[in-house]
Design an enzyme around this catalytic site. Structure first.
Site, short mmCIF file in Angstrom:
data_model
loop_
_atom_site.label_atom_id
_atom_site.label_comp_id
_atom_site.label_asym_id
_atom_site.label_seq_id
_atom_site.Cartn_x
_atom_site.Cartn_y
_atom_site.Cartn_z
CG ASP A 1 -4.53 -25.39 -22.77
OD1 ASP A 1 -3.74 -25.79 -21.88
OD2 ASP A 1 -4.79 -26.05 -23.79
N GLY B 1 -5.02 -33.52 -27.89
CA GLY B 1 -5.82 -34.17 -26.87
C GLY B 1 -7.30 -33.97 -27.05
#
Length: 635
Positions: free
Chosen positions: A141, A28
């Protein structure tokens, strides 16, 4: 604007050092390439940021700062950050190359992880996270895509610098890609955009949930739906999804998935301790169990293929840039009108002066520019004396700093700042990192400590408690450490684990019965079992042979090594002499015989009118066993 981070970077030389060999994956926020470090001749992973992120000055600034922080984190379970740079081809991060698979690929394979394998992976990942949390770094994350499993089974957590650099605004840019991250975001990240070590604990708890059950704890069709569930929904429990998962592990995962951060383990180190404690109580059958297949419609989204296992390309030729040289000096022309003088002078008479002035100007220009520039020499792998000489030859100032290094021997240079090959002004400072050798910590003497005390003592020297088992010990009180592995004094890496064996106290021993045994044999039996034997006063016993044990105390049950068992030994039957009762009355005879411990039997001749004893059997003076019967004849 930077070129798009796509496969067209293959073959590009980044920063004059990193040759891009092959495109591995797209994520991403970046594309990942396999590359080679031409200076150190090693494979590296190169992560090139998306062009829109690279164009964000705030992102780039924060990215540089966080990459430097991540580069200081050295742990065997963390992907090492080697370098960070920018070029016309993009903003990039150079990391350790980890050939293998991501945890996402393993989970998407459909085979399901055994509990044993899931715990091996999460404990290694937690060890890396714990080191980061101790250093003040938060990952932000954690997800299966960022847990890498090397071909030899080593587990490494990736993307520390990148995760911290991405803001909530940049994280919400691509809905399709965001879904993989939002599934593991903590409620406080969704609601307030803040994160600390407990946020990583929440995320790794979700990862463990997925490994144990085979499905995500929080899933949905859109990122908004998933984020809403984190904040307002009820996270399912492991036990509720799969009742066969051991309850101890269910409780650990539930503690990590508390919506209130204050109710979670405070950091990855505390969660690692809880996982280790829960694991010690599991049976082999529980450890070898795989998740049960879910009902129809419970499968997660399509696998995120974030990394491919590829062959290593060969760099056929490595070209180096060449430097040009100054081609010469342009000499200005004399454009003044000719002077009128009585004597005509040739214009060539000024040529030496002009040449001299031009040469001086060129020399001054060279001195002020090229003459004051030097190249930082490559000192990596050299001992300090060689480093000093090379830095001095380059007319630079040397400052040395020491740092631990697992690969470079002590006293040998690891790297320099500015990096080798950089151009800088003469006299500038070059900081050279000199290896102190591998960082090692000695295992402290833990004998006699409680488990909590031992864990605290290990934490003080940057080590951690590993598995905990129990064994009987005659000398160490119950609940205290009787041994450790490795033993005290062993040198270990930072955050290595030390297995503990706690004492269960003395081992109970059954007390053998030695009644009727000869005293020597009875003593050997009891002492062989670990008891101390004492002997009470011997007693007469008509039923137990002389020298044999009549009784013992305790007679049965269990005791402990060193306890005392008292035995009573038989002197055999007691002997008495039949008294002379001839001529005595029956009453007198009975009294005398019973007084000697004998039993009396009476026979009367013709009714015994004279009431006199005329004979005994056995005869008087005979030695008989006390309690024997003596018959008297009364006339």
């Amino acid at each position: 604007m930077a070129r798009a981070a796509t496969a067209d970077l293959v073959g590009v030389l980044l920063d004059g050092r990193y040759r891009v060999l092959e495109h591995l994956a797209d994520g991403g926020m970046a594309s990942v390439y396999l590359g080679t470090d031409l200076r150190l001749d090693r494979d590296v992973a190169i992560k090139v940021m998306r062009p829109d992120l690279a164009a964000d000055e705030q992102f780039v600034s924060r990215f540089r700062r966080e990459a430097r922080s991540a580069a200081r984190l050295a742990h065997p379970n963390v992907v090492a950050v080697h370098d960070q740079g920018e070029s016309a081809d993009g903003v990039f991060l150079v990391m350790e190359h980890v050939p293998g698979q991501t945890l996402r690929q393993v989970l998407d394979s459909g085979d399901g992880l055994r509990v044993r394998a899931a715990l091996d992976i999460v404990q290694d990942a937690l060890a890396g996270l714990a080191a980061a949390h101790r250093a003040g770094l938060v990952h932000r994350d954690i997800k299966p895509e960022n847990v890498l499993i090397r071909e030899d089974g080593a587990v490494k957590v990736a993307d520390f610098g990148l995760a911290r650099a991405v803001t909530s605004q940049t994280a919400t840019g691509a809905t399709g890609v965001l879904l993989g991250t939002v599934s593991y975001l903590s409620p406080e990240q969704v609601q307030r955009g803040i994160a600390d070590a407990r946020s990583d604990v929440y995320a790794i708890g979700l990862v463990l949930f997925e490994m144990l059950t085979g499905r995500k704890a929080v899933d949905g069709e859109t990122p908004i739906h998933v984020a809403f569930q984190h904040v307002h929904g009820d996270t399912p429990t492991v036990h509720g999804v799969d009742p066969q998962v051991p309850l101890a592990l269910c409780e650990v995962v539930d503690s990590a998935l508390q919506r209130d951060p204050d109710l979670r383990p405070r950091d990855a180190g505390e969660l690692l301790e809880r996982v280790a404690r829960a694991r010690t109580g599991l049976t082999d059958a529980e450890l070898d169990r795989r998740p049960e297949p879910g009902p129809p419609g419970t499968d997660g989204p399509e696998p995120h293929r974030t990394e491919r296992q590829l062959g290593r390309p060969t760099v056929a030729q490595r070209s180096e840039p060449t430097e040009g040289a100054l081609s010469g000096v342009v000499v200005p022309q004399d454009r003044s009108p000719q002077a009128t003088a009585p004597q005509r002078r040739s214009p060539l008479r000024w040529l030496p002066v002009l040449l001299l002035l031009a040469a001086g100007a060129a020399a001054g220009l060279w001195y002020l520019t090229i003459g004051q520039v030097t190249t930082v020499p490559d000192v990596a792998g050299q001992e300090l004396t060689g480093v000093e000489a090379r830095i001095a030859d380059a007319e630079l100032s040397l400052t040395t700093r020491e740092a631990f290094d697992e690969e470079v021997p002590a006293g040998v240079a690891v790297r320099s700042t500015p990096v080798a090959g950089s151009e800088t002004r003469k006299g500038s400072e070059v900081v050279v990192i000199v290896s102190k050798g591998p960082e090692r910590f000695a295992v402290p003497d833990l004998l006699g400590m409680t488990q909590a005390e031992a864990s605290e003592a290990l934490g003080r020297v940057e080590l951690a408690a590993g598995s905990v088992s129990q064994a009987f010990d005659e000398d160490v009180p119950e609940g205290q450490v009787r041994s450790s592995s490795p033993e005290a004094g062993a040198e270990l890496r930072r955050d290595a684990t030390v297995d503990l064996v706690l004492s269960k106290g003395p081992e109970p021993i059954p007390i053998p019965s030695v009644v009727q045994q000869p005293v020597a044999a009875a003593t050997a039996t009891l002492e062989g079992a670990g008891f101390v034997v004492t002997r009470a006063e011997d007693v007469f016993d008509p039923k137990v042979p002389k020298g044999a044990v009549v009784s013992q105390e305790p007679a049965s049950g269990t005791g402990y090594r060193g306890d005392t068992v008292t035995v009573t030994v038989s002197k055999g039957p007691e002997m008495v002499t039949v008294p002379d009762v001839d001529g005595k009355t029956e009453a007198q005879a009975r009294s005398a015989l019973e007084g000697a411990g004998l039993t009396v039997s009476v026979q009367k001749f013709l009714g015994g009118p004279l009431d006199r004893v005329r004979a005994t059997s056995p005869a008087s003076g005979t030695r008989v066993v006390k309690g024997s019967t003596v018959t008297i004849l009364v006339v």
